[in-house]
Design an enzyme around this catalytic site. Sequence first.
Site, PDB file in Angstrom:
ATOM      1  N   GLU A 159      19.269  12.069 -43.128  1.00 20.92           N
ATOM      2  CA  GLU A 159      18.858  10.870 -43.895  1.00 20.92           C
ATOM      3  C   GLU A 159      18.884   9.639 -42.991  1.00 20.92           C
ATOM      4  O   GLU A 159      17.951   8.819 -42.998  1.00 20.92           O
ATOM      5  CB  GLU A 159      19.801  10.660 -45.088  1.00 20.92           C
ATOM      6  CG  GLU A 159      19.472   9.393 -45.860  1.00 20.92           C
ATOM      7  CD  GLU A 159      20.572   8.996 -46.822  1.00 20.92           C
ATOM      8  OE1 GLU A 159      21.081   9.873 -47.544  1.00 20.92           O
ATOM      9  OE2 GLU A 159      20.921   7.798 -46.849  1.00 20.92           O
TER      10      GLU A 159
ATOM     11  N   THR B 149      23.397   7.186 -48.138  1.00 17.76           N
ATOM     12  CA  THR B 149      23.606   7.238 -49.599  1.00 17.76           C
ATOM     13  C   THR B 149      24.871   7.988 -50.014  1.00 17.76           C
ATOM     14  O   THR B 149      25.342   7.809 -51.131  1.00 17.76           O
ATOM     15  CB  THR B 149      22.405   7.928 -50.282  1.00 17.76           C
ATOM     16  OG1 THR B 149      22.210   9.200 -49.652  1.00 17.76           O
ATOM     17  CG2 THR B 149      21.158   7.091 -50.188  1.00 17.76           C
TER      18      THR B 149
ATOM     19  N   CYS C  92      24.209   5.912 -53.301  1.00 17.07           N
ATOM     20  CA  CYS C  92      23.440   6.198 -54.518  1.00 17.07           C
ATOM     21  C   CYS C  92      24.364   6.429 -55.710  1.00 17.07           C
ATOM     22  O   CYS C  92      25.542   6.767 -55.548  1.00 17.07           O
ATOM     23  CB  CYS C  92      22.508   7.385 -54.300  1.00 17.07           C
ATOM     24  SG  CYS C  92      23.325   8.963 -54.375  1.00 17.07           S
TER      25      CYS C  92
ATOM     26  N   HIS D 198      23.033  12.544 -39.134  1.00 14.85           N
ATOM     27  CA  HIS D 198      22.638  13.006 -40.470  1.00 14.85           C
ATOM     28  C   HIS D 198      21.130  12.799 -40.647  1.00 14.85           C
ATOM     29  O   HIS D 198      20.596  11.751 -40.280  1.00 14.85           O
ATOM     30  CB  HIS D 198      23.418  12.234 -41.539  1.00 14.85           C
ATOM     31  CG  HIS D 198      23.291  12.858 -42.895  1.00 14.85           C
ATOM     32  ND1 HIS D 198      22.215  12.609 -43.716  1.00 14.85           N
ATOM     33  CD2 HIS D 198      24.072  13.748 -43.553  1.00 14.85           C
ATOM     34  CE1 HIS D 198      22.354  13.311 -44.835  1.00 14.85           C
ATOM     35  NE2 HIS D 198      23.472  14.017 -44.753  1.00 14.85           N
TER      36      HIS D 198
HETATM   37  S1  SF4 Z   1      20.505  11.370 -55.575  1.00 10.12           S
HETATM   38 FE1  SF4 Z   1      21.753  10.566 -53.866  1.00 10.12          FE
HETATM   39  S2  SF4 Z   1      22.761  12.373 -52.962  1.00 10.12           S
HETATM   40 FE2  SF4 Z   1      21.063  13.104 -54.230  1.00 10.12          FE
HETATM   41  S3  SF4 Z   1      19.362  13.308 -52.837  1.00 10.12           S
HETATM   42 FE3  SF4 Z   1      19.192  11.291 -53.754  1.00 10.12          FE
HETATM   43  S4  SF4 Z   1      20.238   9.953 -52.336  1.00 10.12           S
HETATM   44 FE4  SF4 Z   1      20.860  12.030 -51.802  1.00 10.12          FE
END
Ligand code: SF4
Length: 283
Positions: A124, A160, A188, A122
Amino acid sequence: MQIILSDVLGFCFGVSRAIALAEEALAGGCAVCTLGSLVHNPQETARLAAAGVRQVETPEAVDGDAVVIRAHGARPETFDALRARRLRIIDATCPFVQKSQRIARRFNKQGMTLVIVGHENHPEVQSILGYFPGPAHVVASPDEVAALPGGITPGIIAQTTMPEETFQAVVDAIAARYPRFAACDTVCSATRERQEAARRLAAQVDAIYIVGGRHSSNTNRLAEICRRACPRTVLIETAEEITLADLSGVEKLGIAAGASTPAWLIQTVIDRLEALAGQAQQS
Ligand code: SF4
């Protein structure tokens, strides 16, 4: 048939911000490139491409005036390569991802071994790994903890978009094996809210559509979570994939969507479902 929308669905603030920054640069007359896809949704990516946002895969391939770093972030050496080419960098790295990058750096200073609960390929995860110079490990489930080396002090964070329960299960497996470790839950809030809302909805409907990209991590996690409560969970990318067989015998139908699914796409699904419900009433 009653159609019930998840309380929280669609674009998170990190993705909305990245798209808004790209569109703002376009509107200002810039030739805009993105490094990798700005959003893991093929329909939204096609819309952006039609508007003039070009996608390239390496810093060397950037040929516009400005380059957008997507919400997943990028490794420090990628920023260096773009700076060396004197390109205007529009950094749309999500603040939640920046937090994970900072924690990775801190774990390195503290002599820990970074363990990311997530998926190795991924983007990220790849960006965060760039902020940890030492050997690091990526595990997708508690079963993979047994393969980690002995004699380390794991510093654990999460991609996240991972489910909370997967992160916690990995932390528990590490706690059972290592005398010392540190864990920071970096799932997140946007992911958590979408997962909790979809889980609640899946428990009260006969079937549920998860709208989003088939290659989107957050969309696939939502489908996984909903399937546990509602076996008739169907992941669709577009309204054209809705079938009458999916809806057979359904009185309550749920709709949820990942953080990378635009509102316009969710609306096309609602419109088609309402049209089909109307046709069923007339026949
Ligand atoms: S809010 Fe969460 S899901 Fe959205 S871009 Fe940021 S880290 Fe990724």
